[in-house]
Design a protein around this motif. Structure first.
Motif, PDB file in Angstrom:
ATOM      1  N   LEU A   1       0.831  -1.207   0.000  1.00 52.31           N
ATOM      2  CA  LEU A   1       0.000   0.000   0.000  1.00 52.31           C
ATOM      3  C   LEU A   1       0.865   1.257   0.000  1.00 52.31           C
ATOM      4  O   LEU A   1       0.627   2.189  -0.780  1.00 52.31           O
ATOM      5  N   SER A   2       1.885   1.297   0.863  1.00 52.85           N
ATOM      6  CA  SER A   2       2.763   2.472   0.917  1.00 52.85           C
ATOM      7  C   SER A   2       3.507   2.655  -0.394  1.00 52.85           C
ATOM      8  O   SER A   2       3.692   3.786  -0.865  1.00 52.85           O
ATOM      9  N   PHE A   3       3.938   1.547  -0.995  1.00 52.26           N
ATOM     10  CA  PHE A   3       4.620   1.633  -2.285  1.00 52.26           C
ATOM     11  C   PHE A   3       3.695   2.219  -3.354  1.00 52.26           C
ATOM     12  O   PHE A   3       4.101   3.103  -4.125  1.00 52.26           O
ATOM     13  N   ALA A   4       2.456   1.725  -3.415  1.00 52.69           N
ATOM     14  CA  ALA A   4       1.513   2.209  -4.425  1.00 52.69           C
ATOM     15  C   ALA A   4       1.234   3.699  -4.243  1.00 52.69           C
ATOM     16  O   ALA A   4       1.186   4.458  -5.217  1.00 52.69           O
ATOM     17  N   LEU A   5       1.063   4.127  -3.002  1.00 53.15           N
ATOM     18  CA  LEU A   5       0.790   5.535  -2.738  1.00 53.15           C
ATOM     19  C   LEU A   5       1.989   6.413  -3.080  1.00 53.15           C
ATOM     20  O   LEU A   5       1.843   7.513  -3.633  1.00 53.15           O
ATOM     21  N   ALA A   6       3.189   5.940  -2.767  1.00 46.88           N
ATOM     22  CA  ALA A   6       4.388   6.733  -3.045  1.00 46.88           C
ATOM     23  C   ALA A   6       4.682   6.782  -4.540  1.00 46.88           C
ATOM     24  O   ALA A   6       5.094   7.825  -5.070  1.00 46.88           O
ATOM     25  N   TRP A   7       4.472   5.677  -5.234  1.00 49.27           N
ATOM     26  CA  TRP A   7       4.824   5.598  -6.652  1.00 49.27           C
ATOM     27  C   TRP A   7       3.851   6.385  -7.523  1.00 49.27           C
ATOM     28  O   TRP A   7       4.245   7.195  -8.357  1.00 49.27           O
TER      29      TRP A   7
ATOM     30  N   TRP B   1       8.239   3.685   5.386  1.00 51.07           N
ATOM     31  CA  TRP B   1       8.476   3.117   4.066  1.00 51.07           C
ATOM     32  C   TRP B   1       8.041   4.101   2.978  1.00 51.07           C
ATOM     33  O   TRP B   1       8.733   4.272   1.975  1.00 51.07           O
ATOM     34  N   TYR B   2       6.900   4.745   3.200  1.00 51.61           N
ATOM     35  CA  TYR B   2       6.388   5.729   2.238  1.00 51.61           C
ATOM     36  C   TYR B   2       7.382   6.870   2.037  1.00 51.61           C
ATOM     37  O   TYR B   2       7.752   7.204   0.896  1.00 51.61           O
ATOM     38  N   TYR B   3       7.832   7.470   3.126  1.00 57.07           N
ATOM     39  CA  TYR B   3       8.728   8.621   3.004  1.00 57.07           C
ATOM     40  C   TYR B   3      10.135   8.202   2.582  1.00 57.07           C
ATOM     41  O   TYR B   3      10.831   8.970   1.907  1.00 57.07           O
ATOM     42  N   LEU B   4      10.551   6.996   2.950  1.00 55.53           N
ATOM     43  CA  LEU B   4      11.846   6.504   2.495  1.00 55.53           C
ATOM     44  C   LEU B   4      11.858   6.333   0.977  1.00 55.53           C
ATOM     45  O   LEU B   4      12.824   6.716   0.298  1.00 55.53           O
ATOM     46  N   LEU B   5      10.785   5.775   0.434  1.00 58.40           N
ATOM     47  CA  LEU B   5      10.692   5.618  -1.018  1.00 58.40           C
ATOM     48  C   LEU B   5      10.704   6.965  -1.729  1.00 58.40           C
ATOM     49  O   LEU B   5      11.382   7.134  -2.743  1.00 58.40           O
ATOM     50  N   LEU B   6       9.950   7.916  -1.208  1.00 58.55           N
ATOM     51  CA  LEU B   6       9.918   9.244  -1.829  1.00 58.55           C
ATOM     52  C   LEU B   6      11.293   9.903  -1.786  1.00 58.55           C
ATOM     53  O   LEU B   6      11.726  10.527  -2.765  1.00 58.55           O
ATOM     54  N   GLU B   7      11.977   9.763  -0.670  1.00 62.67           N
ATOM     55  CA  GLU B   7      13.293  10.399  -0.524  1.00 62.67           C
ATOM     56  C   GLU B   7      14.324   9.756  -1.437  1.00 62.67           C
ATOM     57  O   GLU B   7      15.073  10.457  -2.139  1.00 62.67           O
ATOM     58  N   LEU B   8      14.364   8.425  -1.465  1.00 61.28           N
ATOM     59  CA  LEU B   8      15.371   7.731  -2.264  1.00 61.28           C
ATOM     60  C   LEU B   8      15.109   7.855  -3.760  1.00 61.28           C
ATOM     61  O   LEU B   8      16.039   7.877  -4.569  1.00 61.28           O
ATOM     62  N   SER B   9      13.825   7.924  -4.130  1.00 59.30           N
ATOM     63  CA  SER B   9      13.490   7.947  -5.562  1.00 59.30           C
ATOM     64  C   SER B   9      13.916   9.233  -6.254  1.00 59.30           C
ATOM     65  O   SER B   9      13.975   9.290  -7.481  1.00 59.30           O
TER      66      SER B   9
ATOM     67  N   HIS C   1      16.247   6.736  -9.682  1.00 62.93           N
ATOM     68  CA  HIS C   1      15.041   6.662 -10.500  1.00 62.93           C
ATOM     69  C   HIS C   1      14.642   5.217 -10.836  1.00 62.93           C
ATOM     70  O   HIS C   1      13.517   4.971 -11.246  1.00 62.93           O
ATOM     71  N   TRP C   2      15.575   4.287 -10.660  1.00 64.09           N
ATOM     72  CA  TRP C   2      15.273   2.881 -10.910  1.00 64.09           C
ATOM     73  C   TRP C   2      14.670   2.203  -9.681  1.00 64.09           C
ATOM     74  O   TRP C   2      14.378   1.003  -9.705  1.00 64.09           O
ATOM     75  N   LEU C   3      14.499   2.968  -8.597  1.00 58.54           N
ATOM     76  CA  LEU C   3      14.015   2.382  -7.350  1.00 58.54           C
ATOM     77  C   LEU C   3      12.636   1.749  -7.501  1.00 58.54           C
ATOM     78  O   LEU C   3      12.359   0.674  -6.969  1.00 58.54           O
ATOM     79  N   TRP C   4      11.738   2.432  -8.264  1.00 55.38           N
ATOM     80  CA  TRP C   4      10.379   1.908  -8.414  1.00 55.38           C
ATOM     81  C   TRP C   4      10.397   0.543  -9.085  1.00 55.38           C
ATOM     82  O   TRP C   4       9.660  -0.367  -8.704  1.00 55.38           O
ATOM     83  N   ARG C   5      11.249   0.400 -10.087  1.00 53.33           N
ATOM     84  CA  ARG C   5      11.358  -0.887 -10.773  1.00 53.33           C
ATOM     85  C   ARG C   5      11.846  -1.980  -9.826  1.00 53.33           C
ATOM     86  O   ARG C   5      11.341  -3.095  -9.834  1.00 53.33           O
ATOM     87  N   LEU C   6      12.867  -1.632  -9.045  1.00 53.98           N
ATOM     88  CA  LEU C   6      13.446  -2.621  -8.139  1.00 53.98           C
ATOM     89  C   LEU C   6      12.430  -3.085  -7.102  1.00 53.98           C
ATOM     90  O   LEU C   6      12.260  -4.291  -6.875  1.00 53.98           O
ATOM     91  N   VAL C   7      11.747  -2.142  -6.468  1.00 55.72           N
ATOM     92  CA  VAL C   7      10.795  -2.514  -5.413  1.00 55.72           C
ATOM     93  C   VAL C   7       9.614  -3.276  -6.003  1.00 55.72           C
ATOM     94  O   VAL C   7       9.159  -4.283  -5.430  1.00 55.72           O
ATOM     95  N   LEU C   8       9.101  -2.822  -7.153  1.00 57.69           N
ATOM     96  CA  LEU C   8       8.003  -3.547  -7.785  1.00 57.69           C
ATOM     97  C   LEU C   8       8.434  -4.958  -8.171  1.00 57.69           C
ATOM     98  O   LEU C   8       7.669  -5.910  -8.039  1.00 57.69           O
TER      99      LEU C   8
END
Length: 242
Positions: A19-25, A143-151, A155-162
């Motif tokens: 859920l946090s990944f979907a919201l952040a992405w 997790w939500y804010y970590l994804l936003l900060e690292l991304s 830029h490949w972070l979304w691919r890796l986590v998905l």
């Protein structure tokens, strides 16, 4: 209390991480993502609860395992669609969240049914549940804010986590398929149980993110690599940010 805490964490962590990944992405807004998920989950769970006894006893007592195997397969395919098609990305993530909600809420309801007559344990259960909800909410926010900060830089972070989330659901589908003797799991590859127990807090977190198994089989490893590779290859360069 500890048993209740660990049970809730095991069931909630996969949900909050996805859920946090979907919201952040996608940044769709909490209501826009949750309303379809809640409606779809209700449509999935109401028949399951109504016919639960029949489900548990069907197919030589393996009806629930068959259902979970199919649901994880649907969840895997949904995440592959999310990787492949920007147009259907939010719908695919919504369906994958629905699958996880259905599986884990049904598990929690079965767990609660088993404790229904243990009145002396209710205080410990309530305490463990409250702690698990607080921990899960904290992990979701971090997790939500970590994804936003690292991304911002990765830029490949979304691919890796998905890729990891998709591979996790694929591994779970294979795990149930091997229990049902649908596929041959092959040999066990290693055993990390002495160093990292699957039932530990870190084990639960890794299991929720990438389907951690202390004793993975060859089939699980191959499916993990294939699902993760498909996501990494299908997501085009420059399309990771929506």
């Amino acid at each position: 209390m500890i048993n209740s805490l660990l049970m809730w964490l095991r069931e909630l962590l996969p949900l909050v991480i996805l859920l946090s990944f979907a919201l952040a992405w996608l940044q769709p807004g909490l209501r826009a993502l949750l309303l379809p998920v809640l409606l779809q989950t209700a449509l999935l769970l109401l028949p399951a609860w109504w016919f639960l006894d029949e489900l548990l006893s069907s197919l030589d007592g393996m009806g629930l395992d068959w259902s979970y195997c199919m649901l994880y397969l649907i969840g895997t395919l949904s995440l592959l669609v999310a990787a492949r098609s920007r147009q259907y990305r939010q719908r695919a993530l919504s369906l994958s969240l629905t699958v996880l909600c259905g599986i884990h809420l049904l598990n929690l309801s079965l767990y609660g049914t088993g404790l229904w007559h243990e009145a002396s344990q209710w205080q410990a259960i309530a305490t463990g549940t409250a702690l698990a909800l607080g921990i899960s909410a904290s992990i979701a926010v971090l997790w939500y804010y970590l994804l936003l900060e690292l991304s911002v830089k990765l830029h490949w972070l979304w691919r890796l986590v998905l890729a990891l989330l998709c591979a996790r659901q694929a591994v779970m589908a294979v795990t149930f398929a091997t229990q049902l003797d649908v596929i041959n799991p092959g040999p066990l590859l290693w055993d990390t149980e002495p160093w990292l127990n699957e039932s530990s807090e870190l084990g639960y977190l890794l299991q929720a993110l990438l389907g951690y198994e202390a004793t993975p089989s060859l089939a699980q490893l191959l499916v993990f690599l294939m699902a993760a590779s498909a996501v990494m290859l299908w997501m085009q360069e420059g399309s990771d940010e929506s």
